[in-house]
Write a protein that holds these residues in place. Sequence first.
Motif: not given
Length: 93
Positions: A75-90
Motif C-alpha cells: 500500500k505504501y510502495d515499500i518492497g521487502l528488499e527495502e526492508i532487507e536493506r534497512e535491516l542490514i543498515r541497522r
Amino acid sequence: MSQIFKELEQLIAQKQKQNESCSYTCRLLTEGMLVERKINEEAYELIEAAFQGERDKILYEATDLLFHFLVLLRKYDIGLEEIERELIRRRGK
C-alpha cells in the motif's frame, strides 16, 4: 530472501494492479485504513496466542500478521528488499 515472500509480494502487487473489487487483498489496499486495522487485530491475536503458549495458534496468527504486513508495505510502495536493506543498515548499531 525466501522465495515464498517474493511470490506473495508479486501476487499482492498483481491484485493491486487488477483492482478486483471482489478481491480481499484489493479491499485491504483501497478501503481507507482497513489493512492498518487488520494488522492491529492480527498483532493482538498473535500476542494472545503467545500468552496462551499454543505453538500452532502462534504459527497461524504469525502467518496472518505477515500477510497483512506485506499488504501494508505494498500500500505504501515499500518492497521487502527495502526492508532487507534497512535491516542490514541497522546491523551492528
